[in-house]
Enzyme design. Structure first.
Site, short mmCIF file in Angstrom:
data_model
loop_
_atom_site.label_atom_id
_atom_site.label_comp_id
_atom_site.label_asym_id
_atom_site.label_seq_id
_atom_site.Cartn_x
_atom_site.Cartn_y
_atom_site.Cartn_z
N GLU A 20 37.25 -19.87 -17.69
CA GLU A 20 38.40 -19.52 -18.52
C GLU A 20 38.02 -19.51 -19.99
O GLU A 20 37.80 -20.55 -20.60
CB GLU A 20 39.54 -20.52 -18.30
CG GLU A 20 40.30 -20.25 -17.01
CD GLU A 20 41.30 -21.33 -16.71
OE1 GLU A 20 40.91 -22.50 -16.65
OE2 GLU A 20 42.48 -20.99 -16.55
N CYS A 69 35.44 -23.68 -15.99
CA CYS A 69 34.51 -22.85 -15.23
C CYS A 69 34.43 -21.42 -15.72
O CYS A 69 33.39 -20.97 -16.16
CB CYS A 69 34.79 -22.94 -13.74
SG CYS A 69 36.47 -22.65 -13.24
#
Lengths: 301, 822
Positions: free
Chosen positions: B471, B469
């Site tokens: 990172e 998402c």
């Protein structure tokens, strides 16, 4: 330095002038337009607002009120705004845990305002935005307005005011060099009809507009479309005539909405007019076409 | 209700067909892969771990049924169904067995909420009609398959990753009791073993460009020339041999698709489709073994490698990376493929990516909301720092504007010099309301990675991408982050307010302390957070030994530099970047707000004593409404108020420093990260009322720097000013949600204002921002009339989801985020 009375400062305004703007809502207005959706802007003084749907009828405010202005009724309270307006202690506000009672309006000086407005400097720079003074009528607080505009301009902030045009011509003259953009309301050209629907004649408005046009200020007219009052064939024709005469190029339409209705009750402001229908005489597109046909840039605000 | 400004439809009838087929398909579990893998595992006892794992995966790949659905122009599916999941019993068999034995899967299963509409509703309907069984809340499985699967799970019960890990840490970790209690009270997310892989991007560029045959030859040459000098070095042989095994299996997988396409072509009556199938047979006979001859083959080659990596492990956050950069050279050199055809091909690819489902424990299903977090990142710069958006970047945006699929989630590496056409297209995509692309500040991440890894800036620029998402990681050269899950900062507030004892369960986590000053309360919070974080990290270091011994990723390691060169898989340190392993947490905004309230009301204004405040939150503020109002009027995060912002920064820095103080299982410091996925909902559910005025059970603040819903009172610029104060270069991943009413961004000037907002935040320098552009009235209407909103997509956290498949609690959270209009 003079104090100004505001009822709100909103950040990230994107509909009143170019770019990302901070909107400064100033309290007090000389007109009483029958279609007004901002009754909190009428009075120049701070006011208590009562939002009925938040009220849990705990009636703590009744006990706290020092003027006997709040009467408990079933499920809510009834406020005597005449008594309420005379009060400055406003002890009722502290005991309302549900924020049904609020104070609308507060004072600050131009320097304090600049501190708040400056926080968004980088947003203005990246978007071509700035500050817009609106209300209410900014010209009804001319000293504070002038000081604020000057400070903003010195700080490199683009300045705009949204005005009904009803103000002292000397004030208009004074602020003109410090204002980059005028969002100038034009409602009704016929002075009698204007008087009937706004409570004032429009001579001074037209005179101020004339002055600014001759000064070659950047002016965008704002035209509220009110069914049967402003959107008549005749009125639209006269506005086009005036724009031609003053060589004004841009107009934005503001179709009427009834979203402000509930606020009248919340501020204890009498609203005598019958509800104006939201349906217009002509579709907005037709009005836009008329202006376009006359060679005027026109869009919905 | 204000409609969304941008609405669009699939560019071809073919794409429309694929989308509606997806939307009407139920969710299925397919046990074929795990059955084949298990068969092979049963017969390979005693083999070296890597070679066994490679052989098992290869056996499954070579024997799995190749399914080409009607009209498919891209070949390769994870399962035999339109929407299908593989139940990876080799990772964690216990949650499935517990479900089959009608027990709660874990301590948190009762708090998990999953959606009920859309494909999930279809499952319930078909289960009733066709006599199928429902597993893990929302998947269909036939009775014989379920019986078969029970046998598979029983086989893995003591051999799977989870069971092996449990044996280690439950026996040898001195704080094992703390971890188990942490689960019971909701201090941590449930065990992550059912779906631990992901946050990984393979080296698709090399895979496509070289082709598998040539990679096999390279490895064979290494083996021929190998002269080991000691036993450790000799161990490289195991990895290399495994690599060849798994690549050969992958080739078999593609060849089976070639054969299947040819077989279907024989009996296909429609000449157009027959031609398509013959073409498909030709393509699958070529890639990924050999380099592609054109753009279409490059896309198919990418999809095979992507899929084969996805099949190997139980992934969340496994991502396609910089697909625009990877595919652009193939597009540029292919004169026969134009922009429109590229868009249509991506439309099909994105349906394929959305069709992949995962099945995990119920708790993780609730946390991830079925989302796979496949993140495709566009734009950014080349290795020299010059803007790198291209025609393919725009084609990908256009395909998602048209399709609005939940996968892949799109992201943009923002750089000031990206061209206007691309940025305006990105803004247009935002205004569809699907919630992507999310915008990421490349320069901020570059600084983080320079500090963390010390790699050359050119390498970071060239490979930086989003694994999952929010990172960031280096594509094709980073260890795929396998982390334990999240720490709940909110629960630590509960513990602080109750003398170290959980008020819900009565479990004692910390010793009680005398708290007489604000400084003592702050210190109590920090010490508790320290224990919670350190125990979590150390527990996971035990678990990961079991990962290495049971489920090391071999196929994926082949495509992560420099595993082949080092002769090691990722668990053995084969990847160039091993600093990517994060420690995650969420809910810090509520802690900052709560400490601000304690400081102001109890120690500055003397509005109440700390004990009175404790009673108030213990009683969920009932009878303390006046005090709650005072608490709410203390500055809250997101208003550019120094009073509370300085507390947040203090906590943030303490957290980051503390996280880095522990090495991960690969010998590098753990990297601090804060994101949220759906944790604010279940984390909030287990928490009592907080001093900041939040009521018992309400969700926590989402993201990392998003304000608590309703507490940001000065518009989005103030939120951004608060958020800008955080040193985002300290963390790998961050998250800021902003919600706009469509009217606030309408027209070209609206798009420009949106871009100016992003530019301003990133100059300051923020790291991430994403937008929901949707009218709350529409969302409320969608709650009441889900039947009218089957394809409504909204942004949740680092992902977008179909509205009707979200839980009610999560829907409510999205609705109550402050909506910026004007």
């Amino acid at each position: 330095m003079s104090q100004g009375t505001l009822f709100d400062i909103q950040h990230f305004g994107v509909h009143d002038g170019p770019g990302i703007r901070t909107l400064v809502f100033m309290k007090g207005c000389p007109l009483r337009c029958s279609w007004c959706c901002n009754p909190e802007s009428h009075s120049a003084m701070p006011q208590v607002r009562y939002i009925r749907f938040r009220c849990k009828a705990c009636h703590r405010c009744t006990e706290a009120c020092t003027r006997g202005a709040i009467t408990p009724i079933n499920g809510s309270v009834l406020i005597n705004y005449d008594k309420c307006r005379a009060c400055t202690s406003r002890t009722c506000l502290d005991v309302c845990y549900h924020e049904a009672l609020n104070l609308t309006g507060y004072s600050l000086d131009a320097k304090e305002l600049l501190t708040i407005v400056s926080k968004d400097l980088v947003f203005y720079r990246n978007s071509g935005g700035g500050v817009t003074f609106t209300g209410g009528e900014p010209l009804s607080q001319p000293d504070f307005l002038l000081e604020s505009l000057r400070l903003c301009q010195d700080a490199g902030i683009h300045t705009a005011i949204e005005t009904c045009g009803y103000g002292n011509p000397d004030s208009v003259k004074a602020i003109s060099p410090h204002t980059d953009l005028f969002l100038f309301d034009i409602k009704i050209i016929n002075p009698d009809i204007h008087l009937r629907h706004t409570g004032q004649s429009n001579d001074v408005i037209i005179r101020n507009l004339d002055y600014l046009a001759k000064e070659h200020k950047h002016i965008i007219l704002r035209f509220p479309l009110i069914s049967g009052i402003t959107d008549t064939e005749e009125n639209i024709g006269e506005i086009i005539g005036l724009m031609k005469k003053l060589n004004l190029q841009e107009i934005q339409l503001e179709p009427y909405h009834t979203l402000g209705e509930s606020k009248y009750e919340e501020f204890g402001v009498l609203h005598t007019e019958n509800l104006i229908p939201e349906i217009l005489n002509y579709p907005v597109e037709t009005v836009i076409e008329r202006f376009h046909a006359a060679g005027i840039a026109c869009e919905v605000a | 209700m204000t409609p969304r400004e941008i609405t669009s439809i699939p560019s071809t009838e073919h794409s429309s067909f694929l989308k509606s087929r997806y939307l009407s398909a139920p969710l299925m579990v397919d046990i074929e892969y795990i059955r084949l893998l298990t068969d092979s595992h049963r017969k390979t006892d005693g083999m070296e771990v890597q070679e066994r794992r490679a052989l098992n995966h290869a056996h499954a790949l070579e024997n799995i049924t190749p399914v080409i659905h009607p009209n498919d122009r891209l070949a390769g599916n994870k399962t035999r169904y339109i929407r299908g999941a593989i139940p990876y019993a080799n990772y964690a068999a216990e949650p499935f067995l517990r479900e089959m034995r009608k027990q709660e899967q874990d301590a948190q299963a009762k708090h998990a909420e999953t959606g009920q509409g859309g494909g999930v509703a279809r499952v319930m309907q078909e289960a009733a009609e066709k006599g199928l069984r429902v597993i893990s809340g929302k998947f269909l499985i036939s009775e014989p398959d379920l019986q078969d699967f029970r046998g598979i799970c029983e086989y893995w019960e003591d051999k799977c990753f989870m069971a092996q890990g449990d044996k280690l840490w439950k026996t040898h970790f001195s704080e094992a009791g703390f971890i188990e209690n942490g689960w019971k009270i909701g201090l941590y997310t449930a065990p992550h073993e059912p779906c631990p892989e992901g946050r990984l991007i393979l080296d698709f560029d090399t895979a496509i460009r070289k082709g598998y045959q040539s990679i096999i030859h390279d490895i064979e040459k290494r083996i021929r020339d190998f002269q080991p000098e000691n036993i450790v070095e000799a161990g490289k042989l195991h990895f290399w041999r495994s690599a060849i095994t798994v690549l050969k299996g992958a080739i078999g997988f593609a060849k089976n698709y070639a054969e299947e396409a040819g077989r279907l072509a024989l009996t296909e009556p429609d000449p157009v489709r027959k031609h398509e199938l013959l073409q498909l047979a030709d393509i699958c006979g070529r890639v990924p073994m050999e380099p592609p001859r054109n753009f279409r083959e490059a896309v198919q080659s990418f999809w095979f490698t992507y899929l084969l990596g996805h099949m190997e492990g139980s992934h969340l956050g496994y991502s396609p990376g910089k697909l625009d950069r990877i595919l652009f050279p193939w597009f540029k050199s292919d004169v026969k493929t134009n922009f429109t055809e590229a868009v249509s091909l991506f439309e099909e690819l994105f349906v394929k990516m959305t069709q992949i489902e995962y099945i995990a424990s119920l708790s993780w299903q609730g946390l991830g909301h079925g989302n796979l977090y496949q993140n495709l990142i566009l734009g950014g710069t080349d290795e020299h720092g010059n803007p790198a958006a291209n025609e393919i970047s725009r084609a990908i945006l256009q395909a998602q504007i048209n399709m609005q699929m939940t996968q892949p989630t799109l992201s943009v590496w923002y750089d000031d010099r990206l061209d206007d056409q691309f940025l305006m297209k990105a803004a247009e995509c935002v205004k569809t309301g699907v919630g992507y692309p999310a915008f990421f500040n490349q320069k901020t991440y570059e600084q983080h990675e320079l500090k963390t890894s010390g790699l050359p800036i050119e390498v970071i620029r060239k490979h930086c991408a989003m694994g999952g998402c929010t990172e960031p990681t280096l594509q094709g050269m980073s260890y795929g982050i396998v982390q334990a899950g999240f720490v709940n900062h909110g629960k630590i507030i509960d513990l602080v307010m109750n003398g170290g004892k959980d008020p819900v369960t009565g479990i004692r986590m910390f010793d009680e302390r005398r708290l007489k000053t604000f400084e003592e309360i702050r210190q109590y919070y920090l010490d508790s957070m320290h224990s919670a974080v350190r125990n979590w990290q150390q527990y996971w270091n035990f678990v990961m030994l079991a990962h290495r011994d049971t489920v090391p990723l071999i196929f994926c390691s082949v495509f992560v530099q420099d595993c082949i060169g080092r002769g090691k898989n990722m668990d053995d340190g084969g990847a160039i970047l091993n600093q990517s392993v994060t420690t995650l947490s969420s809910g810090m905004v509520n802690v900052a707000n709560s400490l601000a309230v304690i400081k102001k009301l109890c120690f500055e204004d003397q509005a109440c004593t700390f004990d009175e405040l404790r009673y108030a939150v213990q009683d969920n503020w009932q009878g303390f409404e006046g005090l709650r109002r005072k608490a709410l009027s203390v500055p809250h995060w997101g208003n550019d108020e120094e009073y509370v912002d300085s507390i947040f920064l203090d906590l943030f820095n303490e957290y980051c420093t503390w996280v880095r103080g522990q090495n991960n299982y690969l010998g590098k410091p753990y990297d601090p990260s804060m994101l949220a996925i759906s944790t604010p909902v279940p984390f909030g559910k287990v928490c009592e009322a907080f001093p900041d005025g939040r009521l018992k059970g309400e969700p926590l603040a989402d993201g990392v720097t998003s304000p608590f819903p309703g507490s940001d009172k000065h518009g989005p610029t103030a939120v951004i000013r608060s958020s800008s104060k955080v040193d985002h270069t300290q963390i790998r991943g961050g998250l800021l949600n902003l919600k706009f009413h469509p009217s606030a961004l309408s027209g070209e000037s609206g798009s420009r204002n949106l871009l100016a907002l992003i530019k301003t935040y990133f100059e300051n320098p923020g790291f991430h921002v994403q937008f929901n552009v949707v009218d709350s009235n529409m969302l409320r209407d969608a709650q009441e009339h889900p039947e009218n909103y089957r394809d409504l997509v909204v942004r949740v956290a680092g992902f977008s989801a179909y509205w009707v498949e979200m839980s009610k609690a999560l829907q409510d959270q999205v609705i109550c985020r402050t909506e910026h209009l004007l």
